[in-house]
Design an enzyme around this catalytic site. Structure first.
Site, PDB file in Angstrom:
ATOM      1  N   SER A 231       0.765  -1.197   0.065  1.00 10.25           N
ATOM      2  CA  SER A 231      -0.006  -0.112   0.061  1.00 10.25           C
ATOM      3  C   SER A 231       0.993   1.439   0.116  1.00 10.25           C
ATOM      4  CB  SER A 231      -0.984   0.046   1.270  1.00 10.25           C
ATOM      5  OG  SER A 231      -2.036   1.009   0.997  1.00 10.25           O
TER       6      SER A 231
ATOM      7  N   LYS B 259      -0.532  -4.195  -3.376  1.00  6.70           N
ATOM      8  CA  LYS B 259      -1.819  -3.670  -3.201  1.00  6.70           C
ATOM      9  C   LYS B 259      -2.086  -2.174  -3.677  1.00  6.70           C
ATOM     10  CE  LYS B 259      -5.210  -2.278   0.456  1.00  6.70           C
ATOM     11  NZ  LYS B 259      -5.181  -0.809   0.094  1.00  6.70           N
TER      12      LYS B 259
END
Length: 523
Positions: A425, A450
């Site tokens: 992320s 991600k």
């Protein structure tokens, strides 16, 4: 609302308003642009061939022939009957002026009645599209959730569903007489998106989620996510990272391990938010995990404790044989992107500079991300200029985050970034920005992958929504979702995960994890 009113005509054919010309070789009229424009609603006048008429009659449209020497007029009636002399259809001689006025008024009244009926039907249909009942408090909460997703969700096709139609159908058909029924209706609505990261959170769960961005929480120190499919896993929950020093870390749980059950509850269909709720709890209480590591399945009992989320640890590594001025490397371990992250990184850099470090190592291993804005601010610390990330939706790039160097703190010293499959992320945004701008060299493993961004929205009753608002691309326009970022070089298999052992890999040439400082920082 717009009404388009037309004139009534008895003609069965549609005639272009350009003009008509009668060809000598054809009995039917053909279009020609040279004919004078037609004039409608002309009164039929007496002519030489037809004689006088007792009363004038209205015709639908009157056209002039283009031949100036034959200025005969002909009207376009349902019966097309033309010969060389262009005769007209005769009107009845018995039609009086009074009856003509009566018919005209009758037709006008008839038109008004028809148009009125059409307008009433149209308005009735429009009103029927909206709920005819008064909206309750539960309906309003549902609409608040619907509107949040409508405005923020990344996919404006809403997974192929008509979002407006779903709202209307739900307000008519879904029971919303209690708060639990309303929550169920919201969850059902969100399930149609088929997005595991867009979720509804009851007030207590929403509070727990927000606590993950604070300075500490009580639990086992795990960051979890859904399998990306890279390792052949499609169900259950995967460990993204274990907080250094936390209960799970001490028990040997590693990134990539699969959590099969929490207190004998299968995670096959469990959401990450339900799992987080089960993992957190009062300090000193226990929780049992069933974990698969590779081909081995083992039971791991853990005791919950308060896990510090201080995002930064730093230290100085002295390397031999490089002289006093070039012997110091500043090591910074960034564990999460909480609200203190960017300030803590700046503070660590300033502290290390006081000890005359000549290069930096930024360790993002097992960092599962956190607050997106903090990731952007930390990228600005290291970059003098350049794009940090592109924010994209279903239509392409919608926003660009970049820097002009005004916030740079350490934009010149050599920099190495360490990553692994627990880097996810916001960590991947930072790593991608530093790699694509050629600011840093990446060492380690392929990252988690991600590539979507969620925002958290609080609803009026204290519940909330975690909504996928965008996907991102690195400065080189790489979409890393379910793929990850590929490092420039791999680390030795025996390279330690903890920060305490890192310096030894720079200092001992005979160590299995040894990294030569010159090669480490060579571009």
């Amino acid at each position: 609302m717009e009404l388009i009113l037309g004139t009534f005509t008895s003609s069965a054919a549609s005639v272009s308003p350009r003009s008509l010309i009668i060809s000598k070789s054809q009995k039917n009229p053909t279009a020609d642009s040279e004919v004078l424009p037609w004039k409608s609603q002309k009164l039929l006048r007496p002519t030489e061939k037809t004689g006088s008429l007792a009363s004038p009659c209205r015709v639908n449209k009157v056209y002039y022939h283009k031949n100036a020497s034959r200025k005969k007029k002909f009207d376009l009636q349902p019966v097309w009957r033309f010969n060389k002399r262009f005769t007209f259809q005769q009107c009845s001689k018995s039609l009086s002026k009074l009856s003509a006025k009566f018919n005209e008024r009758f037709l006008l009244s008839f038109c008004r009645v028809v148009c009125g009926v059409m307008l009433a039907v149209t308005l009735s249909a429009a009103v029927s599209k909206s709920p005819s009942w008064a909206l309750s408090e539960e309906n309003l909460l549902f609409l608040e959730a619907w509107r949040t997703i409508d405005r923020a969700y990344v996919d404006k096709t809403f997974n192929g569903h008509s979002w407006f139609r779903y709202r209307e159908n739900a307000l008519r058909n879904e029971p919303m007489t209690t708060r639990e029924e309303t929550y169920a209706a919201i969850r059902k609505m969100i399930s149609t998106l088929d997005d595991p990261f867009t979720r509804f959170l009851e007030p207590e769960k929403f509070k727990n989620l927000r606590s993950g961005t604070q300075s500490s929480l009580t639990g086992v120190g795990l960051s979890i996510g859904y399998p990306t499919g890279k390792d052949g896993l499609s169900s259950g929950l995967v460990v993204i990272s274990a907080a250094p020093g936390g209960p799970a870390y001490r028990a040997g749980i590693s990134p990539g391990d699969l959590i099969l059950a929490i207190d004998d509850k299968s995670t096959e269909s469990m959401t990450i938010y339900d799992a987080a709720e089960n993992l957190q709890g009062p300090e000193g209480t226990g929780v049992d995990l069933t974990v698969r590591q590779g081909s081995e399945i083992r039971n791991v009992p853990l005791i919950r404790e308060r896990v510090s989320l201080n995002p930064v640890k730093s230290k100085i590594c002295k390397t031999p044989g490089m002289g006093e001025d070039g012997a110091r490397v500043g090591y910074i371990k960034l564990t999460s992107f909480n609200q203190n992250a960017s300030g803590a990184v700046k503070e660590a850099i300033e502290t290390l500079r006081k000890d005359n470090v000549s290069a930096f190592v930024l360790d993002l291993r097992d960092n599962s991300g956190g607050l997106f804005p903090e990731g952007i601010e930390i990228a600005k610390i290291w970059l003098d200029k350049g794009v940090i990330v592109y924010i994209c939706d279903s239509r392409g790039v919608r926003d660009i985050y970049d820097t002009d160097g005004s916030n740079a703190v350490a934009a010149s010293e050599p920099l190495v970034v360490l990553v692994n499959k627990g880097t996810a992320s916001a960590s991947e945004i930072l790593a991608g920005a530093l790699k694509d701008n050629k600011r840093a060299t990446l060492f380690g493993e392929q990252t988690f992958g991600k590539g979507k961004i969620q925002s958290v929205f609080e609803l009026s009753d204290g519940s909330g929504l975690a909504v996928t608002v965008a996907r991102y691309e690195t400065p080189a326009h790489t979409d890393i979702d379910k793929i990850g970022i590929i490092p420039d070089y791999r680390l030795p298999a025996s390279f330690p995960r903890d920060d305490e052992s890192f310096c030894g890999c720079l200092q001992d040439p005979v160590s299995a994890c040894y990294l030569d400082k010159v090669k480490l920082f060579a571009r």
